[in-house]
Motif scaffolding. Sequence first.
Motif, PDB file in Angstrom:
ATOM      1  N   LEU A 184      35.168  86.015  24.164  1.00 45.45           N
ATOM      2  CA  LEU A 184      36.128  84.978  23.533  1.00 45.45           C
ATOM      3  C   LEU A 184      35.160  83.817  22.910  1.00 45.45           C
ATOM      4  CD1 LEU A 184      38.755  83.522  23.208  1.00 45.45           C
ATOM      5  CD2 LEU A 184      38.226  81.938  24.836  1.00 45.45           C
ATOM      6  N   ASP A 185      35.114  83.237  22.102  1.00 47.14           N
ATOM      7  CA  ASP A 185      34.571  82.226  21.129  1.00 47.14           C
ATOM      8  C   ASP A 185      35.032  81.140  21.387  1.00 47.14           C
ATOM      9  OD1 ASP A 185      33.105  81.289  19.075  1.00 47.14           O
ATOM     10  OD2 ASP A 185      34.524  81.123  17.795  1.00 47.14           O
ATOM     11  N   TRP A 186      33.891  80.353  21.612  1.00 44.66           N
ATOM     12  CA  TRP A 186      34.171  79.226  22.541  1.00 44.66           C
ATOM     13  C   TRP A 186      33.560  77.825  21.423  1.00 44.66           C
ATOM     14  CZ3 TRP A 186      37.141  78.798  25.788  1.00 44.66           C
ATOM     15  CH2 TRP A 186      37.290  77.488  26.981  1.00 44.66           C
ATOM     16  N   GLY A 187      33.304  78.464  20.350  1.00 41.55           N
ATOM     17  CA  GLY A 187      32.342  77.840  19.597  1.00 41.55           C
ATOM     18  C   GLY A 187      31.181  77.110  20.077  1.00 41.55           C
ATOM     19  N   SER A 188      30.056  77.967  19.795  1.00 43.10           N
ATOM     20  CA  SER A 188      29.115  77.912  20.102  1.00 43.10           C
ATOM     21  C   SER A 188      28.204  78.305  19.794  1.00 43.10           C
ATOM     22  CB  SER A 188      28.477  77.225  21.843  1.00 43.10           C
ATOM     23  OG  SER A 188      27.348  77.311  22.166  1.00 43.10           O
ATOM     24  N   LYS A 189      26.464  78.321  19.672  1.00 43.15           N
ATOM     25  CA  LYS A 189      25.841  78.936  19.026  1.00 43.15           C
ATOM     26  C   LYS A 189      24.811  79.623  20.455  1.00 43.15           C
ATOM     27  CE  LYS A 189      23.974  76.420  15.286  1.00 43.15           C
ATOM     28  NZ  LYS A 189      22.961  75.001  14.758  1.00 43.15           N
ATOM     29  N   ARG A 190      25.703  78.771  21.492  1.00 44.62           N
ATOM     30  CA  ARG A 190      25.127  80.075  22.549  1.00 44.62           C
ATOM     31  C   ARG A 190      26.525  81.109  22.897  1.00 44.62           C
ATOM     32  NH1 ARG A 190      24.665  74.705  26.564  1.00 44.62           N
ATOM     33  NH2 ARG A 190      22.155  73.947  25.671  1.00 44.62           N
ATOM     34  N   GLY A 191      26.445  81.320  21.908  1.00 48.46           N
ATOM     35  CA  GLY A 191      27.749  82.784  22.351  1.00 48.46           C
ATOM     36  C   GLY A 191      28.907  82.813  22.703  1.00 48.46           C
TER      37      GLY A 191
ATOM     38  N   SER B 107      30.571  67.592  21.625  1.00 48.72           N
ATOM     39  CA  SER B 107      30.385  69.142  21.778  1.00 48.72           C
ATOM     40  C   SER B 107      30.478  70.231  22.799  1.00 48.72           C
ATOM     41  CB  SER B 107      28.238  68.709  22.296  1.00 48.72           C
ATOM     42  OG  SER B 107      28.970  68.675  23.648  1.00 48.72           O
ATOM     43  N   SER B 108      30.394  71.356  22.308  1.00 50.68           N
ATOM     44  CA  SER B 108      31.058  72.665  23.035  1.00 50.68           C
ATOM     45  C   SER B 108      30.633  72.678  24.371  1.00 50.68           C
ATOM     46  CB  SER B 108      30.529  74.043  22.050  1.00 50.68           C
ATOM     47  OG  SER B 108      30.665  75.209  23.176  1.00 50.68           O
ATOM     48  N   THR B 109      31.628  73.537  25.307  1.00 51.97           N
ATOM     49  CA  THR B 109      31.041  73.409  27.053  1.00 51.97           C
ATOM     50  C   THR B 109      30.513  74.726  26.528  1.00 51.97           C
ATOM     51  OG1 THR B 109      33.123  73.138  27.182  1.00 51.97           O
ATOM     52  CG2 THR B 109      32.235  70.973  27.568  1.00 51.97           C
ATOM     53  N   ALA B 110      30.013  75.704  25.986  1.00 49.84           N
ATOM     54  CA  ALA B 110      29.673  76.684  26.600  1.00 49.84           C
ATOM     55  C   ALA B 110      28.221  76.893  27.238  1.00 49.84           C
ATOM     56  CB  ALA B 110      29.798  77.438  25.130  1.00 49.84           C
ATOM     57  N   MET B 111      28.053  77.527  28.422  1.00 54.68           N
ATOM     58  CA  MET B 111      26.590  76.667  28.944  1.00 54.68           C
ATOM     59  C   MET B 111      25.402  77.815  28.718  1.00 54.68           C
ATOM     60  SD  MET B 111      27.273  73.959  30.476  1.00 54.68           S
ATOM     61  CE  MET B 111      25.994  73.665  31.154  1.00 54.68           C
ATOM     62  N   GLY B 112      25.838  78.831  28.436  1.00 54.24           N
ATOM     63  CA  GLY B 112      25.405  80.161  27.890  1.00 54.24           C
ATOM     64  C   GLY B 112      25.766  80.938  29.069  1.00 54.24           C
ATOM     65  N   ASN B 113      24.794  82.572  28.791  1.00 57.01           N
ATOM     66  CA  ASN B 113      24.961  83.055  29.524  1.00 57.01           C
ATOM     67  C   ASN B 113      26.343  83.947  29.529  1.00 57.01           C
ATOM     68  OD1 ASN B 113      22.511  83.430  29.993  1.00 57.01           O
ATOM     69  ND2 ASN B 113      21.807  81.702  30.763  1.00 57.01           N
ATOM     70  N   GLY B 114      27.315  83.630  28.647  1.00 56.62           N
ATOM     71  CA  GLY B 114      28.312  84.110  29.361  1.00 56.62           C
ATOM     72  C   GLY B 114      29.623  83.068  29.742  1.00 56.62           C
TER      73      GLY B 114
END
Length: 263
Positions: A196-203, A164-171
């Motif tokens: 930068l696109d991190w492969g997440s719906k969180r942006g 799963s993507s490790t993007a936490m949201g809020n950049g």
Amino acid sequence: MIERRITFTLDEEGLPAWKLNRLKTLAGFFRSVVVIHNISQLRMANAEQAMRMMSLGSMPGDLCQLMIEGSDAELACMVLTDFVSEHCHLICTGHRHISQREGTGRITLPFDYELSFLPPLSQLSVSTFKKADVLTEICRQCAPNQPNKANRLLEQIQARETISSTAMGNGVALPHILTPDVEVPTLVLATLEQPLDWGSKRGPVTSIVGLVLPAPPQREHLLAFSSFSKRLLEPDFCQLLTEDARPEVLRAVVLDSLSLPFR
């Protein structure tokens, strides 16, 4: 409008009434708006409102920041930096150079760790700049001059990203692994000029915190990094990581969040 920020930790007295009143008096001399942000408590108050500042619940060791905005912010920063230097532990200011001794801020952890910063990544072409580039640089930073070890770390961290993507949201993104390939917790911070696109719906992300923990982890490691990951759910905390790229400030913000369980 000119904007300046002064980052510091509170001493053993914290913020008693006499310090708050002195800060209120100094802030009132300028046309700029001065806001005190207790980063440890994630609370803010106008520096000209002593009662509001008392409600911040400030404690000794808390990480704080004076945010100054207005036409005379530069002059206000000079005066308030002197006040902070005298009564707190100064970490960073827009007014003058901070010595290494001052810049520590006295934030400590009960275990050894490594914390470093990636060099600016904006030199890479935006058209070819990928998530994999950041992960590769993070692993190289975790294992300098050890290409085989860096490659092993990269394989592990990429495998984690496939779950799963490790993007936490809020950049903010938090790529992380547990591995026997390191002996102490290792953090690598990176800031990007372009999202930068991190492969997440969180942006997309502009701030990346690479985290490599030794396996098996110690209890103190789990407490500290659980505290940090919970903080990443707070938009105000993420804003601190994405808006101020100064290494001294980022280091203090990260270390403060890691130290909270041990106070």
